[in-house]
Design an enzyme around this catalytic site. Structure first.
Site, mmCIF file in Angstrom:
data_model
loop_
_atom_site.group_PDB
_atom_site.id
_atom_site.type_symbol
_atom_site.label_atom_id
_atom_site.label_comp_id
_atom_site.label_asym_id
_atom_site.label_seq_id
_atom_site.Cartn_x
_atom_site.Cartn_y
_atom_site.Cartn_z
ATOM 1 N N TYR A 1 0.853 -1.186 0.000
ATOM 2 C CA TYR A 1 0.000 0.000 0.000
ATOM 3 C C TYR A 1 0.895 1.244 0.000
ATOM 4 C CZ TYR A 1 -4.095 -2.845 1.345
ATOM 5 O OH TYR A 1 -5.114 -3.753 1.386
ATOM 6 N N PHE B 1 -13.999 -3.896 -0.102
ATOM 7 C CA PHE B 1 -14.992 -3.216 -0.943
ATOM 8 C C PHE B 1 -16.396 -3.396 -0.350
ATOM 9 C CE2 PHE B 1 -12.163 -3.866 -4.971
ATOM 10 C CZ PHE B 1 -11.236 -2.989 -4.445
ATOM 11 N N LEU C 1 -18.675 -1.419 0.197
ATOM 12 C CA LEU C 1 -19.708 -0.609 -0.446
ATOM 13 C C LEU C 1 -19.679 -0.774 -1.960
ATOM 14 C CD1 LEU C 1 -19.373 2.659 1.686
ATOM 15 C CD2 LEU C 1 -21.107 0.865 1.892
ATOM 16 N N GLY C 2 -18.923 -1.780 -2.451
ATOM 17 C CA GLY C 2 -18.817 -1.983 -3.890
ATOM 18 C C GLY C 2 -18.178 -0.779 -4.561
ATOM 19 N N GLY C 3 -18.247 -0.759 -5.889
ATOM 20 C CA GLY C 3 -17.901 0.434 -6.638
ATOM 21 C C GLY C 3 -16.491 0.964 -6.525
#
Length: 315
Positions: A71, A227, A229-231
């Site tokens: 990261y 993820f 919240l997806g997207g």
């Protein structure tokens, strides 16, 4: 954890509540809402702001931080080391191996799946975090979820990888082993190694791994979705764009993101969340989602949303 390996149940620091309530990870009690540190890389130009943001999260009760040496090409681990320096907070640091930074690449990382590469990555994490032992190390596989192309020499048998991680655990360099981007068959194969968490892409809109979530519940393994919240990548459905979520948020007087996180916490008690952000306001809102109560009618409406697979290859 005691020397015999019996899980301990520490109390939250005086005056600080646990965001989302208490959960268990690797025999420790942690807040169910932790912090995914990947987004700290967005503050690469303002290291002090990155350190301050992480310290703010800890002050708000976060005691479970998820990271990786790749990261920000080591920047995120550097920030974590600084944020935890000279503090008495008992923060559970979870890192991952299986890839390494590739600055300028697209994506800016490359796979590092071979056993010797896993060991080298653990050593790098130990050096940048300045820890004698990493409490939990997740093996980032390439079997499911968000994947990148697998070059020659990087299709490594899971058993060979687990053998190396078990050796590192025996040497005291890591405390426990988790899995990421794994299939249910892979998880079953790995159970004898003592898996303490699973990180797969999962959200209200991406529930293809429901059988694996149940297996984790049966085996008392925390489910830590990335993820949530997806997207996060182009082409992936966003929970915050879903009309049913928008309507629930309006009725509850909160944000769509908070509805998505609250649903995950309500969905199963062994879910631990690590939403990431580089913004203090978003951080506070994410942690506040742990106090939102979803009534049975709202839950039923959200449960009825159609799941969309988020399996995707990048690069």
């Amino acid at each position: 954890m005691t020397s015999e390996g019996t899980p301990t149940h520490e109390a939250a620091p005086a005056g600080i509540s646990r965001p989302g309530g208490p959960g268990l990870m690797a025999g420790r009690t942690v807040s169910r809402l932790g912090y995914g540190a990947m987004q700290l890389a967005r503050l690469h130009g303002d290291r002090d702001a990155a350190v301050a943001l992480l310290r703010h999260a800890i002050d708000l009760g976060v005691d479970h931080v998820d990271t990786a040496e790749f990261y920000g090409d080591g920047f995120v681990n550097d920030v974590i080391r600084e944020a935890l320096r000279s503090r008495d907070d008992d923060v559970l640091v979870v890192s991952k191996v299986g890839a390494t930074a590739d600055p300028g690449g697209s994506p800016p990382l490359r796979l590092a799946q071979r056993p010797e590469e896993l060991r080298a990555s653990v050593e790098e994490n130990l050096a940048t975090l300045q820890l004698e032992r990493i409490p939990v190390v997740n093996l980032r596989r390439v079997d499911a979820g968000i994947t990148i192309p697998v070059p020659e020499g990087q299709a490594v048998d899971l058993d060979d990888q687990l053998a190396e991680l078990i050796a590192l655990r025996s040497e005291g360099k890591i405390g426990a082993i988790g899995l990421s981007s794994v299939t249910i068959d892979g998880l079953r194969r790995a159970l004898p190694a003592g898996i303490v968490c699973v990180q797969n892409a999962y959200s209200l809109l991406d529930r293809d791994d429901e059988d694996m979530l149940q297996l984790c519940a049966d085996e008392h393994i925390p489910w830590v979705p990335y993820f949530p919240l997806g997207g996060a990548l182009p082409g992936l459905a966003k929970v915050t764009d879903e009309p049913t979520v928008l309507a629930a948020a309006q009725n509850l007087g909160c944000t769509p993101a908070q509805v998505g996180l609250a649903w995950l916490l309500h969905h199963a008690p062994h879910v631990l969340l690590i939403p990431g952000t580089a913004d203090a306001g978003h951080l506070e809102a994410n942690l506040a989602a742990g106090a939102i109560t979803l009534d049975e009618e709202t839950l039923a409406t959200l449960d009825a949303i159609e799941s969309h697979s988020n399996d995707v290859a990048i690069g």
